[in-house]
Design a protein around this motif. Structure first.
Motif, PDB file in Angstrom:
ATOM      1  N   VAL A  16     -32.334  23.237 -93.373  1.00 22.49           N
ATOM      2  CA  VAL A  16     -31.943  21.890 -92.969  1.00 22.49           C
ATOM      3  C   VAL A  16     -31.209  22.088 -91.651  1.00 22.49           C
ATOM      4  O   VAL A  16     -30.276  22.892 -91.559  1.00 22.49           O
ATOM      5  N   VAL A  17     -31.625  21.363 -90.595  1.00 20.26           N
ATOM      6  CA  VAL A  17     -31.318  21.863 -89.260  1.00 20.26           C
ATOM      7  C   VAL A  17     -31.083  20.747 -88.254  1.00 20.26           C
ATOM      8  O   VAL A  17     -31.709  19.694 -88.296  1.00 20.26           O
ATOM      9  N   GLY A  18     -30.150  21.015 -87.357  1.00 20.32           N
ATOM     10  CA  GLY A  18     -29.956  20.243 -86.143  1.00 20.32           C
ATOM     11  C   GLY A  18     -29.958  21.223 -84.985  1.00 20.32           C
ATOM     12  O   GLY A  18     -30.103  22.431 -85.178  1.00 20.32           O
ATOM     13  N   ASN A  19     -29.762  20.726 -83.769  1.00 16.35           N
ATOM     14  CA  ASN A  19     -29.801  21.644 -82.628  1.00 16.35           C
ATOM     15  C   ASN A  19     -28.532  22.475 -82.478  1.00 16.35           C
ATOM     16  O   ASN A  19     -28.509  23.447 -81.720  1.00 16.35           O
ATOM     17  N   PRO A  78     -38.370  14.959 -92.946  1.00 14.62           N
ATOM     18  CA  PRO A  78     -38.149  15.502 -91.605  1.00 14.62           C
ATOM     19  C   PRO A  78     -36.679  15.677 -91.240  1.00 14.62           C
ATOM     20  O   PRO A  78     -36.345  16.594 -90.494  1.00 14.62           O
ATOM     21  N   ILE A  79     -35.793  14.826 -91.766  1.00 17.22           N
ATOM     22  CA  ILE A  79     -34.386  14.937 -91.352  1.00 17.22           C
ATOM     23  C   ILE A  79     -33.453  15.362 -92.472  1.00 17.22           C
ATOM     24  O   ILE A  79     -32.247  15.504 -92.233  1.00 17.22           O
ATOM     25  N   GLN A  80     -33.939  15.558 -93.687  1.00 15.30           N
ATOM     26  CA  GLN A  80     -33.037  16.025 -94.730  1.00 15.30           C
ATOM     27  C   GLN A  80     -33.818  16.710 -95.836  1.00 15.30           C
ATOM     28  O   GLN A  80     -35.033  16.575 -95.951  1.00 15.30           O
ATOM     29  N   ALA A  81     -33.081  17.467 -96.661  1.00 17.06           N
ATOM     30  CA  ALA A  81     -33.673  18.169 -97.797  1.00 17.06           C
ATOM     31  C   ALA A  81     -33.005  17.690 -99.073  1.00 17.06           C
ATOM     32  O   ALA A  81     -31.792  17.410 -99.091  1.00 17.06           O
ATOM     33  N   VAL A  93     -28.871  15.242-107.929  1.00 18.59           N
ATOM     34  CA  VAL A  93     -29.691  15.316-106.724  1.00 18.59           C
ATOM     35  C   VAL A  93     -28.791  15.704-105.554  1.00 18.59           C
ATOM     36  O   VAL A  93     -27.828  14.998-105.232  1.00 18.59           O
ATOM     37  N   LYS A  94     -29.114  16.853-104.947  1.00 14.97           N
ATOM     38  CA  LYS A  94     -28.400  17.301-103.745  1.00 14.97           C
ATOM     39  C   LYS A  94     -29.208  16.893-102.521  1.00 14.97           C
ATOM     40  O   LYS A  94     -30.404  17.138-102.443  1.00 14.97           O
ATOM     41  N   SER A  95     -28.547  16.263-101.548  1.00 14.72           N
ATOM     42  CA  SER A  95     -29.187  15.905-100.283  1.00 14.72           C
ATOM     43  C   SER A  95     -28.384  16.508 -99.140  1.00 14.72           C
ATOM     44  O   SER A  95     -27.148  16.401 -99.121  1.00 14.72           O
ATOM     45  N   GLU A  96     -29.085  17.117 -98.202  1.00 11.04           N
ATOM     46  CA  GLU A  96     -28.418  17.799 -97.084  1.00 11.04           C
ATOM     47  C   GLU A  96     -28.939  17.233 -95.767  1.00 11.04           C
ATOM     48  O   GLU A  96     -30.139  17.017 -95.607  1.00 11.04           O
ATOM     49  N   PHE A  97     -28.032  17.062 -94.830  1.00  9.77           N
ATOM     50  CA  PHE A  97     -28.370  16.455 -93.538  1.00  9.77           C
ATOM     51  C   PHE A  97     -27.520  17.077 -92.444  1.00  9.77           C
ATOM     52  O   PHE A  97     -26.318  17.304 -92.622  1.00  9.77           O
ATOM     53  N   VAL A  98     -28.164  17.345 -91.292  1.00 11.21           N
ATOM     54  CA  VAL A  98     -27.449  17.830 -90.104  1.00 11.21           C
ATOM     55  C   VAL A  98     -27.747  16.880 -88.954  1.00 11.21           C
ATOM     56  O   VAL A  98     -28.912  16.680 -88.590  1.00 11.21           O
ATOM     57  N   GLU A 103     -21.745  20.223 -84.861  1.00 10.33           N
ATOM     58  CA  GLU A 103     -21.666  21.335 -85.807  1.00 10.33           C
ATOM     59  C   GLU A 103     -21.187  20.808 -87.158  1.00 10.33           C
ATOM     60  O   GLU A 103     -20.066  21.075 -87.602  1.00 10.33           O
ATOM     61  N   ILE A 104     -22.069  20.029 -87.776  1.00  9.66           N
ATOM     62  CA  ILE A 104     -21.751  19.326 -89.030  1.00  9.66           C
ATOM     63  C   ILE A 104     -22.923  19.472 -89.986  1.00  9.66           C
ATOM     64  O   ILE A 104     -24.080  19.313 -89.600  1.00  9.66           O
ATOM     65  N   LEU A 105     -22.608  19.749 -91.235  1.00 11.77           N
ATOM     66  CA  LEU A 105     -23.584  19.716 -92.318  1.00 11.77           C
ATOM     67  C   LEU A 105     -23.021  18.826 -93.414  1.00 11.77           C
ATOM     68  O   LEU A 105     -21.910  19.061 -93.900  1.00 11.77           O
ATOM     69  N   VAL A 106     -23.768  17.809 -93.789  1.00  6.15           N
ATOM     70  CA  VAL A 106     -23.342  16.879 -94.827  1.00  6.15           C
ATOM     71  C   VAL A 106     -24.111  17.202 -96.104  1.00  6.15           C
ATOM     72  O   VAL A 106     -25.347  17.223 -96.107  1.00  6.15           O
TER      73      VAL A 106
END
Length: 710
Positions: A16-19, A78-81, A93-98, A103-106
């Protein structure tokens, strides 16, 4: 936007990724110990150039007894897992988003009670603040992790004792924080979970990092606490724009899905480092930083996807690093996010870079961009490639190419072919910039190097191009290393003894071709240096089981028509009998430009069929599911082959001209791309079979010149 769900093989990896931030784990929620650059540390939470956490997860207790929580399915958008966990009385249910640029992971958990429950819910994380590969070369020493701040309820921050590196967790709801330490700090955030059957509860945890300062850490955290839903909307909108741009419409679901997800993959591979810049990394988890080769193989597909500014920025950062490290036109091979260059450049990367710069110009028409790049490109071709690296003056530079085998470093076929293409690119740029001297020089050299490639590399008895040209005198010291290379199985070692015999020529100082049957034998076809009859002969051999397996074109061809007692397989991750997405991709594209659409599409379908082999929505570096599970250049044999090859779309944005040389495989009657960006204009282009003829339809009314050559 589509999503993909898996219910088996959940021990496969994902990201799960951002730049600026990412987390790599297995789809079952566990965090593997993988990687060799920082040994065993390439999974976990990273905010390059530092790592923050080895792992995070949940535990649920009834009294003192820990419940068995099992991952049942994994879903990626595309934007979260999203991961679905179950126990006897709970569904979680775990949801992850960057988000972008932070420099943040939710990490969100939605807990659904299937019966009345009184449990303790624990979110735990293991801290490990370390610098990435080359940290010591960059002047950093990893210190001990220290507790920097702990309010005991919802916020805890750790700091590296020697550096201004911070990692922390903030929960939106107060619980109880406990911290323990063995080799690493482990932090637990505990909550009482009292739910009636059918009730649900949501918990959010924000993971934050900074490699700069405590102030930057707090700024990021403040954004996370106040704007996460907005940032989700912004990223979702941006990814919808990625989906809509260069949308390939094709009557093959696997290929259609691959085309869509490879666009997302390209964006996922952007690494943005403050003070350095941004650009496409090579692959996750092993190579998230910048490479000359990988970037240049990523650029064509990314251009066709409409990611023009990302392509420019990638080439800018590689040029800036190369100028600083080398200064002579040579292009670097590999540079970490600490701005440390490990390899100052394999020879083929310099002409490949020049080719890529010209490709960007052809798609964007941005003359200011080539003015930025031109002098360094010119220096690289004439000063370094055909100067320092071409001691005998035959236009064939010495040195390592893309096949990184020790001692395979004389005049390499891929370098020679790319030098031809670099001269073509430089010629195009020089004409636009009115550099008459370079135009005249290229006009002389382009036919000369084409002739040299044919003379030095073509092996009529094999109907193949050799890997390398060199003398027996040069090869005497190299043969023992090449014949016994650890990447080969027993069959290949036996074959190599035949091809690398040192009695092949009486004149030990004469350049002769040396055949190893690496995949680079297809490079002259990729550059369309070969006439159609010869190309057909080469393709027919490459399509056999000698070179092609069920996944695509192998790294190296080998005939297994001899009897041996035991074939000792190489356990090297880059063993020569495997296929890679780039070898198969180049083969797919090469077939397409010779209008072998059926054969080209077979290689494209092989690649597309592997989209869900490891990480759902990504094609691995080593096929089917080894090496990097998300690899930038995997789009070469799919998006680029369909648009630049089978559809034959070749723009010159500076002259507002689009050349189309289209074909279709027999199984398709239509192939279409919508909202394809060339310069600042959008095009809808369709290729349709009508009465055994190809009909081209283009939607754009901005005065472009369309040249159709079928």
């Amino acid at each position: 936007m589509s999503s993909i769900t898996k219910t088996n093989n959940l021990n496969d990896p994902y990201i799960v990724v951002g730049n600026r931030m990412y987390s790599i784990a297995n789809q079952n929620g566990e965090f593997p110990r993988i990687g060799w650059h920082v040994e065993g540390e390439m999974a976990g939470v990273w905010a390059h150039p530092i790592k923050l956490f080895n792992e995070y997860g949940i535990s649920v207790f009834e009294g003192e007894n820990e419940l068995n929580i099992e991952a049942k399915s994994f879903n990626i958008e595309p934007i979260q897992a999203n991961t679905n966990f179950v126990s006897d009385k709970l569904e979680i249910v775990k949801s992850e988003f960057v988000p972008d640029d932070l420099e943040i992971l939710v990490v969100d958990y939605k807990i659904n009670a299937l019966e009345d429950v009184k449990y303790k819910f624990v979110f735990d994380a293991k801290v490990n603040i370390i610098g990435t590969w080359t940290a010591e070369d960059a002047g950093f020493t990893n210190g001990e992790d220290e507790i920097f701040e702990n309010n005991g309820a919802n916020k805890v921050i750790f700091k590296d004792s020697l550096n201004p590196w911070f990692a922390g967790i903030c929960a939106l709801e107060d619980g109880i924080i406990t911290i323990s330490k063995d080799d690493l700090y482990k932090v637990n955030l505990s909550y009482d979970l009292n739910l009636k059957s059918g009730e649900s509860k949501k918990l959010r945890f924000i993971i934050v990092g900074s490699s700069v300062s405590y102030e930057q850490f707090n700024e990021s955290l403040d954004v996370a606490l106040n704007k996460i839903e907005y940032l989700k909307e912004v990223k979702a909108t941006r990814y919808e724009e990625i989906r809509e741009k260069s949308e390939i419409i094709i009557d093959n679901k696997e290929v259609s899905d691959a085309c869509e997800w490879l666009k997302y993959n390209a964006d996922m591979m952007i690494r943005k480092i403050p003070g350095l810049g941004r650009g496409y990394g090579a692959g996750f988890p092993h190579y998230p930083w910048w490479f000359g080769t990988d970037a240049c193989y990523t650029i064509p597909a990314a251009l066709s996807m409409g990611q023009h500014e990302e392509c420019k920025d990638t080439l800018r950062i590689i040029k800036e690093i190369s100028d600083r490290e080398n200064g002579n036109g040579r292009i670097v091979h590999e540079t970490s996010t600490f701005d440390v260059t490990y390899n100052k450049g394999n020879t083929q990367e310099t002409p490949h870079f020049v080719k890529a710069v010209n490709q960007v110009f052809l798609w964007t028409g941005d003359i200011d961009f080539i003015k930025e790049m031109y002098d360094y490109c010119k220096k690289g071709v004439f000063g370094w490639l055909l100067g320092e690296m071409d001691k005998d003056g035959d236009l064939l530079a010495d040195g390592y190419g893309i096949i990184e085998l020790y001692a395979l470093n004389l005049e390499m076929l891929d370098t020679a072919t790319l030098t031809y293409e670099a001269l073509e690119g430089l010629y195009n740029m020089a004409k636009v910039l009115d550099d008459k001297e370079v135009v005249e020089r290229c006009e002389i050299l382009i036919p000369q190097i084409k002739e040299e490639i044919d003379k030095k590399f073509w092996m009529e008895d094999e109907c193949l191009y050799a890997d390398m040209s060199g003398t027996i005198s040069d090869m005497k010291e190299r043969v023992p290393h090449l014949v016994g290379n650890e990447k080969m199985d027993s069959y290949k070692k036996i074959e190599m003894k035949k091809y690398f015999a040192l009695d092949r020529c009486e004149d030990e100082n004469k350049d002769i071709p040396w055949l190893m049957k690496n995949w680079i034998t297809v490079c002259p076809l990729e550059a369309k240096l070969v006439d159609s009859d010869r190309a057909k002969t080469i393709f027919k051999r490459l399509e056999t089981s000698e070179f092609t397996n069920e996944y695509g074109l192998q790294l190296c061809g080998v005939k297994k028509d001899i009897e041996i007692a035991n074939n000792e397989k190489s356990d090297d991750i880059y063993a020569l009998d495997i296929s890679m997405s780039i070898s198969s991709g180049v083969m797919a594209y090469a077939e397409s430009i010779y209008k072998r659409a059926n054969e080209s599409f077979e290689y494209t379908k092989k690649l597309a069929s592997l989209l869900n082999c490891a990480m759902p929505g990504a094609i691995s570096e080593n096929l089917p599911d080894k090496g990097c599970f998300l690899q930038s250049w995997s789009s070469y044999g799919v998006n680029w082959t369909l648009i630049g090859g089978i559809m034959g779309i070749s723009p010159n944005a500076y002259t507002k001209t689009i050349y189309i040389n289209a074909t279709l495989p027999d199984e398709l009657d239509k192939l279409e791309v919508k909202k394809m960006l060339i310069a600042n204009d959008m095009f809808n282009i369709s290729i349709t079979r009508v009465n055994n003829c190809i009909e081209v339809n283009i939607e754009n009314d901005n005065g472009w010149n369309i040249v159709i050559n079928n």
